[in-house]
Scaffold this active site. Sequence first.
Site, PDB file in Angstrom:
ATOM      1  CB  SER A 159      41.591  55.302  87.356  1.00 57.87           C
ATOM      2  OG  SER A 159      41.596  54.820  86.045  1.00 57.87           O
ATOM      3  NE  ARG A 208      38.097  54.028 101.000  1.00 61.81           N
ATOM      4  CZ  ARG A 208      38.533  52.869 100.519  1.00 61.81           C
ATOM      5  NH1 ARG A 208      39.501  52.839  99.633  1.00 61.81           N
ATOM      6  NH2 ARG A 208      38.016  51.733 100.890  1.00 61.81           N
ATOM      7  CG  ASP A 225      44.332  53.630  86.235  1.00 59.93           C
ATOM      8  OD1 ASP A 225      44.124  52.802  87.134  1.00 59.93           O
ATOM      9  OD2 ASP A 225      44.785  54.773  86.460  1.00 59.93           O
TER      10      ASP A 225
HETATM   11  C1  BGC Z   1      42.959  54.852  92.445  1.00 59.91           C
HETATM   12  C2  BGC Z   1      43.151  53.643  91.572  1.00 59.91           C
HETATM   13  C3  BGC Z   1      43.963  53.992  90.350  1.00 59.91           C
HETATM   14  C4  BGC Z   1      45.237  54.719  90.728  1.00 59.91           C
HETATM   15  C5  BGC Z   1      46.023  55.164  89.517  1.00 59.91           C
HETATM   16  C6  BGC Z   1      44.303  55.518  92.729  1.00 59.91           C
HETATM   17  O1  BGC Z   1      44.101  56.706  93.457  1.00 59.91           O
HETATM   18  O2  BGC Z   1      42.348  54.493  93.663  1.00 59.91           O
HETATM   19  O3  BGC Z   1      41.899  53.118  91.180  1.00 59.91           O
HETATM   20  O4  BGC Z   1      44.268  52.817  89.666  1.00 59.91           O
HETATM   21  O5  BGC Z   1      44.937  55.855  91.505  1.00 59.91           O
HETATM   22  O6  BGC Z   1      45.281  55.972  88.684  1.00 59.91           O
END
Ligand code: BGC
Length: 488
Positions: free
Chosen positions: A157, A172, A210
């Site tokens: 995620s 990133r 996610d």
């Molecule tokens: C991430 C996402 C993720 C979200 C919730 C963010 O910091 O970049 O990819 O879906 O957090 O987990």
Amino acid sequence: MVHLGPKKPPSRKGSMMDVPRDLLEQIAHLEKIFTVDTAKLKAIVKHFVSELEKGLSKEGGSIPMIPAWVMNMPTGKETGTYLALDMGGTNLRVCEVTLGGNRDFDITQSKYHMPAGMKSGTADQLWDYVAECLESFLKAHHPDKDTCQMHLGFTFSYPCSQDAINRGVLQRWTKGFDIDGVEGHDVQPMLEAALRRRNVPITVTALINDTTGTMVASNYTDPEAIIGSIFGTGCNGAYFDYVKNIPKLEGLTDLDPESPMAINCEYGAFDNEHVILPRTRYDVHIDETSPRPNQQAFEKMISGLYLGEIHRLVMMDLFEQGYIFEKQNIDALREPFSLDTSFLSQIEEDPFENLTEVEDMFQSKFAIKTTEPERKLIRRLAELIGTRAARISACGIAALCKKTGRTRAHAGADGSVFNKYPNFRERGAQALKEIFDWTCEPKDYPIRIQPAEDGSGVGAALIAALTLQRIEQGLPVGLREEFRRKQE
Ligand code: BGC
């Protein structure tokens, strides 16, 4: 005083009566800087919609709007047993999910704590640990079985550019992670190499965010759920668009323009340019001292990683100016991130008029003695920070609905803030009401943010199942071969 009634917040009306004037002025100032009124919400949503469009354009924008290569929702008839590996912000989870074919499932899972140092450790440490957890799960649950035929949905995620469903180049790190040697690389070969080093011959069938998992899992049990969102350590949303609405895919795929395409928005990055969100100097401080300044502007005002820290920074500021904790040693409170978001939840939940639970919490955690007026300020500040987070969060969901022209929708939501922060849902619903000018009762609100099914477990399994079906049917699961990145 013994409190016998149900837990309910004290009446706000009388509660500020004994607060001295200088503190009341500070509270009024905090109310001013942390309140997001209806007009501001509407302005944020308007800008949000144009930024979502920009992210889909060839030029791109600061919201990544990543095509996630999930091209249909589940029918509910999916079957089979799949592995799911979930690397979120706090824990690592391995699951085995069996889809029953009748919108039902069985799940066996183990959770593993991510050691604190790992967030800033090395890439090898990270992947070895992930592989070790998967290996130990398989040893515990399938000691004799040949598992190499099992299909794995890997929920990773963080913003990853995907040229195919099973691959993702980390753009990133977010959520305070800062591990060298992963950004700019495809995470799938790194995980598979670590698994091979342990003789675990499993390959990644689908790499999933996610939010995409949450959307698909929620839709599995509630076909009206067409958005997936996370309000946890991080914050983000996913929805379905059509290939014809994604200019940046033009000419790069063999997909029908009418084909649906899940988009992992990565809208935690909304307003990285700082043009619309009402940031306070505390938000600016959090951003500037974070491992990735000028990234995740929206997320830094909403997500669980930061809410407690915002509160702590305001208290530190008031202390330095001589308004609170006079002559006390506040060394424990000086530690960055020492006040986490669950502490804020507890402050809001103190049922007593004189806030004795808050008193105990400050004594035991920070060795600080608080006066009742100070506690009232502390509580009001928690409410302001929690309310601002919920109201701004709702803007992402509202923008997705506006962009896709939906006036009715369910958004499946998950994450610690959504599930545990007091009144977060009600405050978010109230913000949606103001944004859309609804006049109906809350139970009739046409757009609802509601608890999701387990996206990184069941959602990952469903996406693995949907991917296998497409592969069997010879349908594309990524860009045309010539546009894919060469394997690393
Ligand atoms: C991430 C996402 C993720 C979200 C919730 C963010 O910091 O970049 O990819 O879906 O957090 O987990």
